[in-house]
Scaffold this motif. Sequence first.
Motif, short mmCIF file in Angstrom:
data_model
loop_
_atom_site.label_atom_id
_atom_site.label_comp_id
_atom_site.label_asym_id
_atom_site.label_seq_id
_atom_site.Cartn_x
_atom_site.Cartn_y
_atom_site.Cartn_z
N GLN A 166 1.25 -1.66 0.05
CA GLN A 166 0.19 0.41 -0.02
C GLN A 166 0.55 0.92 0.13
O GLN A 166 0.40 2.32 -1.00
CB GLN A 166 -0.98 -0.03 0.94
N CYS A 167 1.99 1.13 0.43
CA CYS A 167 3.03 2.26 0.84
C CYS A 167 3.21 2.60 -0.53
O CYS A 167 3.05 3.72 -1.61
CB CYS A 167 3.80 2.04 1.55
N LEU A 210 0.20 4.33 -2.74
CA LEU A 210 -0.12 5.02 -3.09
C LEU A 210 0.59 6.21 -1.89
O LEU A 210 0.47 7.46 -2.54
CB LEU A 210 -1.52 4.66 -1.26
N LYS A 211 1.64 6.12 -0.93
CA LYS A 211 2.60 6.96 -0.33
C LYS A 211 3.64 7.28 -1.27
O LYS A 211 3.77 8.55 -0.98
CB LYS A 211 2.73 6.31 0.92
N ARG A 266 1.82 14.85 -8.15
CA ARG A 266 1.86 13.80 -8.54
C ARG A 266 1.60 13.56 -9.77
O ARG A 266 1.95 14.68 -10.44
CB ARG A 266 -0.07 14.70 -8.75
#
Length: 192
Positions: free
Chosen positions: A121-122, A125-126, A159
């Motif tokens: 997930q890191c 997403l991060k 982004r």
Amino acid sequence: MAAIAGSPQTSPEAFENLAVTAERNDVRLEFINGRIAVKPLPDGDHDEIVRWLMERCMRQRPDLWLYPERGLIVESHRAGRARPDGTLAPKGSFSGQGEWAGAGRVLTAVEVTSYDRDADQCDLLKKPAAYAQSGIPVYLLVDREQGEIIVHFDPLDGRYRARTYFFGDSVVIPEPVGITLDDTEILKDHVR
């Protein structure tokens, strides 16, 4: 004492001291978005994917090197610390640098998922936000769980734009890297 929502767990300096101690015990830590995260040790298939990518980069861009596990200072507002599975940069970019180097000469950060839910997930997403905030032109994520390669590119305001390819597709890594990965079918051999 609980951390205030949105506040960092510790300072970057304190994190660096903790990370040195953890590595002596075969634990790798990262500091992303103000939070300490454990980076799982790679398995053999993970290493083979990084090796495969290193070979392709060397063939197409011999002026660059894919540095494994290079500590980078990322995120402007949180002064994060990441240790990408691979850091593509011109040869000699980290000469004279300490364990944690600035990301100014990095062209691509590479992560390969590890089948650890939190770490994956890191990576998904991060880290894209951390790498984009650092101005790294490309973030390449090899997602073994989904059988995909996600090319994040053109960072703007923290982004990336992104394009997803399936294992087996020809993958274009845009400028300033300018590499095409044509034989990604082999990555299917390195998933569970």
